[in-house]
Design a protein around this motif. Structure first.
Motif, PDB file in Angstrom:
ATOM      1  N   ALA A 150       1.459  -5.001 -12.687  1.00  0.00           N
ATOM      2  CA  ALA A 150       1.051  -6.411 -12.649  1.00  0.00           C
ATOM      3  C   ALA A 150      -0.184  -6.588 -11.787  1.00  0.00           C
ATOM      4  N   ALA A 151      -0.243  -5.886 -10.660  1.00  0.00           N
ATOM      5  CA  ALA A 151      -1.415  -5.972  -9.790  1.00  0.00           C
ATOM      6  C   ALA A 151      -2.650  -5.441 -10.502  1.00  0.00           C
ATOM      7  N   ALA A 152      -2.500  -4.324 -11.194  1.00  0.00           N
ATOM      8  CA  ALA A 152      -3.635  -3.765 -11.925  1.00  0.00           C
ATOM      9  C   ALA A 152      -4.136  -4.736 -12.986  1.00  0.00           C
ATOM     10  N   ALA A 153      -3.210  -5.362 -13.710  1.00  0.00           N
ATOM     11  CA  ALA A 153      -3.595  -6.321 -14.742  1.00  0.00           C
ATOM     12  C   ALA A 153      -4.287  -7.535 -14.144  1.00  0.00           C
ATOM     13  N   ALA A 154      -3.887  -7.926 -12.937  1.00  0.00           N
ATOM     14  CA  ALA A 154      -4.480  -9.090 -12.280  1.00  0.00           C
ATOM     15  C   ALA A 154      -5.765  -8.753 -11.530  1.00  0.00           C
ATOM     16  N   GLY A 155      -6.072  -7.462 -11.407  1.00  0.00           N
ATOM     17  CA  GLY A 155      -7.299  -7.053 -10.713  1.00  0.00           C
ATOM     18  C   GLY A 155      -7.216  -7.161  -9.211  1.00  0.00           C
ATOM     19  N   ILE A 156      -6.012  -6.878  -8.652  1.00  0.00           N
ATOM     20  CA  ILE A 156      -5.811  -6.979  -7.208  1.00  0.00           C
ATOM     21  C   ILE A 156      -5.173  -5.692  -6.697  1.00  0.00           C
ATOM     22  N   PRO A 157      -5.232  -5.428  -5.375  1.00  0.00           N
ATOM     23  CA  PRO A 157      -4.631  -4.203  -4.838  1.00  0.00           C
ATOM     24  C   PRO A 157      -3.110  -4.267  -4.811  1.00  0.00           C
ATOM     25  N   TYR A 158      -2.512  -3.081  -4.932  1.00  0.00           N
ATOM     26  CA  TYR A 158      -1.064  -2.917  -4.800  1.00  0.00           C
ATOM     27  C   TYR A 158      -0.808  -1.884  -3.712  1.00  0.00           C
ATOM     28  N   THR A 159       0.121  -2.177  -2.801  1.00  0.00           N
ATOM     29  CA  THR A 159       0.415  -1.266  -1.703  1.00  0.00           C
ATOM     30  C   THR A 159       1.813  -0.692  -1.855  1.00  0.00           C
ATOM     31  N   LEU A 160       1.909   0.614  -1.956  1.00  0.00           N
ATOM     32  CA  LEU A 160       3.191   1.313  -2.058  1.00  0.00           C
ATOM     33  C   LEU A 160       3.706   1.635  -0.666  1.00  0.00           C
ATOM     34  N   SER A 161       4.982   1.370  -0.439  1.00  0.00           N
ATOM     35  CA  SER A 161       5.598   1.637   0.861  1.00  0.00           C
ATOM     36  C   SER A 161       6.057   3.087   0.983  1.00  0.00           C
ATOM     37  N   THR A 162       6.008   3.603   2.208  1.00  0.00           N
ATOM     38  CA  THR A 162       6.627   4.900   2.502  1.00  0.00           C
ATOM     39  C   THR A 162       8.076   4.907   2.039  1.00  0.00           C
ATOM     40  N   MET A 163       8.743   3.766   2.165  1.00  0.00           N
ATOM     41  CA  MET A 163      10.155   3.653   1.810  1.00  0.00           C
ATOM     42  C   MET A 163      10.331   3.105   0.403  1.00  0.00           C
ATOM     43  N   GLY A 164       9.343   3.352  -0.446  1.00  0.00           N
ATOM     44  CA  GLY A 164       9.417   2.912  -1.830  1.00  0.00           C
ATOM     45  C   GLY A 164      10.381   3.768  -2.640  1.00  0.00           C
ATOM     46  N   THR A 165      10.755   3.253  -3.794  1.00  0.00           N
ATOM     47  CA  THR A 165      11.672   3.956  -4.685  1.00  0.00           C
ATOM     48  C   THR A 165      10.953   4.511  -5.909  1.00  0.00           C
TER      49      THR A 165
ATOM     50  N   ARG B 185      -5.923  -0.569  -8.396  1.00  0.00           N
ATOM     51  CA  ARG B 185      -6.368  -0.183  -7.058  1.00  0.00           C
ATOM     52  C   ARG B 185      -5.119  -0.021  -6.189  1.00  0.00           C
ATOM     53  N   ASN B 186      -4.730   1.219  -5.968  1.00  0.00           N
ATOM     54  CA  ASN B 186      -3.498   1.504  -5.250  1.00  0.00           C
ATOM     55  C   ASN B 186      -3.781   1.888  -3.805  1.00  0.00           C
ATOM     56  N   TRP B 187      -3.051   1.237  -2.901  1.00  0.00           N
ATOM     57  CA  TRP B 187      -3.087   1.546  -1.476  1.00  0.00           C
ATOM     58  C   TRP B 187      -1.747   2.174  -1.094  1.00  0.00           C
ATOM     59  N   PHE B 188      -1.720   2.870   0.043  1.00  0.00           N
ATOM     60  CA  PHE B 188      -0.463   3.457   0.506  1.00  0.00           C
ATOM     61  C   PHE B 188      -0.174   3.026   1.935  1.00  0.00           C
ATOM     62  N   GLN B 189       1.069   2.583   2.154  1.00  0.00           N
ATOM     63  CA  GLN B 189       1.504   2.180   3.492  1.00  0.00           C
ATOM     64  C   GLN B 189       2.266   3.327   4.133  1.00  0.00           C
ATOM     65  N   LEU B 190       1.926   3.614   5.380  1.00  0.00           N
ATOM     66  CA  LEU B 190       2.496   4.760   6.085  1.00  0.00           C
ATOM     67  C   LEU B 190       3.254   4.329   7.333  1.00  0.00           C
ATOM     68  N   TYR B 191       4.464   4.866   7.486  1.00  0.00           N
ATOM     69  CA  TYR B 191       5.140   4.868   8.774  1.00  0.00           C
ATOM     70  C   TYR B 191       4.923   6.259   9.371  1.00  0.00           C
TER      71      TYR B 191
ATOM     72  N   ASP C 268      -7.410   4.542  -1.943  1.00  0.00           N
ATOM     73  CA  ASP C 268      -8.607   4.457  -1.101  1.00  0.00           C
ATOM     74  C   ASP C 268      -8.337   3.834   0.263  1.00  0.00           C
ATOM     75  N   THR C 269      -7.138   3.260   0.457  1.00  0.00           N
ATOM     76  CA  THR C 269      -6.816   2.581   1.710  1.00  0.00           C
ATOM     77  C   THR C 269      -5.438   3.013   2.185  1.00  0.00           C
ATOM     78  N   LEU C 270      -5.376   3.363   3.460  1.00  0.00           N
ATOM     79  CA  LEU C 270      -4.113   3.712   4.103  1.00  0.00           C
ATOM     80  C   LEU C 270      -3.760   2.588   5.067  1.00  0.00           C
ATOM     81  N   MET C 271      -2.554   2.046   4.928  1.00  0.00           N
ATOM     82  CA  MET C 271      -2.106   0.945   5.765  1.00  0.00           C
ATOM     83  C   MET C 271      -0.975   1.453   6.654  1.00  0.00           C
ATOM     84  N   VAL C 272      -1.225   1.599   7.940  1.00  0.00           N
ATOM     85  CA  VAL C 272      -0.206   2.096   8.850  1.00  0.00           C
ATOM     86  C   VAL C 272       0.499   0.913   9.509  1.00  0.00           C
ATOM     87  N   THR C 273       1.818   0.911   9.432  1.00  0.00           N
ATOM     88  CA  THR C 273       2.619  -0.172  10.006  1.00  0.00           C
ATOM     89  C   THR C 273       3.065   0.221  11.407  1.00  0.00           C
TER      90      THR C 273
END
Length: 423
Positions: free
Chosen positions: A140-155, A169-175, A196-201
């Motif tokens: 859905a994010a790709a279709a809307a042209g916005i970033p999506y962030t996957l969680s370390t604790m994703g399924t 545009r996929n980002w990754f969130q890191l613990y 292209d973006t790493l998001m550290v929590t």
């Protein structure tokens, strides 16, 4: 002299349009718009006009434990209520006589364009809310042209999300884990998959007291107790999907069973310092965003340590109850970073439930926003189509709010467009 209205009334003359008559079928036919009831998913979602409407649908269709996991916060949920109230406690200040025949919602975040000034925040256990989970969110994010962030604790795994949304545009969130080798493995996988973006929590040294989860006895995966079986009888579609799809696992981690709090307390590192952020900056070559900033001082510090952006966030009110409200922090943080001549992106999450909330945040100094619960309500309401509907609602809200403010581009929004009541 002509007769006045009062004169006509006193004379007893009744206008022809007000004389009683027997209605004719030819007059009634156009008024009779009886439609066949439509109980399809598409019709159900189309009837949702707000994110709150999607939440109502989600609550009816999702078992209590996963719904409460999404909907709830820490302890007494004071922070969550305050975060939402903050957006109610504003006054928009519109300009008039501006040409708003065309409203442009595009913006730039972390060096690339985004069709909307909002992205999808990292959320854990997403396939527990609805079986399409991260796949629905990323597509859905790709279709809307916005970033999506996957969680370390994703399924869903980093690689599977990249395959599901290859043009997104996929980002990754890191613990950051105590095990640095495993952290490094995730970082390398994220880079290899094109993130292209790493998001550290940084706001989860220990788990918050999420009391709804404790009371529901929530485990990963959900346990089939008598209580859950009874709950399932009211939500058969959810349980059918849950039982007939691949079992839930933390796709970026090894298999784990137990409570969310036990997982966080056993895996995350309470000894983290700014030295670890320096290590991460040296290790990751792409954009680095730090999520969980709750003071002006820490906003400055993480930028000084190499962050390209910050996320003002209190983890959706799910960690420290009575934590600062990101929306309230926004003007001060924006002023401080601009005074330091920093070009770090200021991203805001927590409490956003409408496009008007997003526009208010942008006006007060945010460069971009993230939604978590708002898109998860859509996911629970209708899978991928529900996420699409959530984004459509927000886009329509944003465009309408900007037009009514007399603004046609994001760059035209200023603090003069919003006043915080009582400030």
């Amino acid at each position: 002299m002509g007769a006045t209205t009062a004169d006509v009334g006193q004379s007893g003359v009744v206008p022809a349009a007000l004389k009683r008559r027997v209605p004719k079928y030819v007059d009634l036919a156009p008024l009779m718009q009886f439609k066949k009831p439509d109980f399809s998913k598409a019709a159900r979602l189309q009837r949702a006009n707000t994110i709150w409407d999607l939440r109502d649908i989600a609550k009816r269709r999702t078992p209590k434990a996963p719904f409460d996991y999404t909907d709830g916060g820490a302890e007494a949920e004071i922070t969550l209520r305050r975060a939402r109230q903050a957006f109610f406690d504003i006054e928009f200040r519109p300009g008039i006589l501006r040409d708003v025949s065309s409203v442009d919602l595009t913006t730039e975040v972390m060096g690339k364009p985004s069709r909307l000034p909002v992205g999808i925040a990292p959320t854990g256990f997403t396939r527990m809310m609805q079986s399409e989970g991260e796949y629905a969110g990323s597509q859905a994010a790709a279709a809307a042209g916005i970033p999506y962030t996957l969680s370390t604790m994703g399924t869903a795994s980093i690689e599977d999300v990249a395959a599901a949304a290859p043009h997104g545009r996929n980002w990754f969130q890191l613990y950051l884990w105590t095990d640095r080798d495993r952290s490094l493995e995730l970082i390398n996988r994220a880079a290899a998959a094109g993130n292209d973006t790493l998001m550290v929590t940084v706001d989860t040294a220990v788990a918050g007291a999420r009391l709804r989860d404790v009371r529901n006895g929530m485990t990963i995966p959900p346990a089939l107790t008598l209580k859950t079986v009874l709950d399932a009888s009211y939500r058969p579609a959810w349980w059918f999907n849950f039982l007939t799809h691949e079992p839930l696992t933390f796709a970026s981690l090894s298999r784990y069973t137990g409570t969310v709090a036990d997982l966080i307390n056993s895996m995350f590192d309470p000894t983290l310092t700014f030295d670890d952020l320096d290590w991460l900056r040296e290790t990751w070559k792409g954009n680095l965003v730090v999520k969980g900033i709750q003071t002006v001082e820490d906003a400055r510090k993480v930028v000084d340590h190499g962050a390209d952006g910050i996320v003002l966030s209190n983890h959706g009110g799910r960690q420290l109850d009575r934590a600062p409200v990101p929306f309230h922090l926004l003007p001060e943080v924006s002023a401080a970073l601009k005074a330091d001549h920093s070009d770090a992106a200021i991203i805001l999450d927590t409490g956003i439930m409408s496009g008007a909330d997003i526009i208010a945040a942008l006006a007060l100094g945010a460069d971009f926003t993230l939604i978590g619960r708002a898109y998860l309500y859509g996911l629970m309401a209708g899978g991928r189509a529900g996420v699409d509907r959530a984004l459509q609602i927000l886009e329509k809200d944003m465009a309408r709010t900007m037009a009514l403010l007399g603004v046609s581009q994001i760059s035209e929004l200023t603090p003069d467009h919003v006043r915080i009541l009582g400030a």
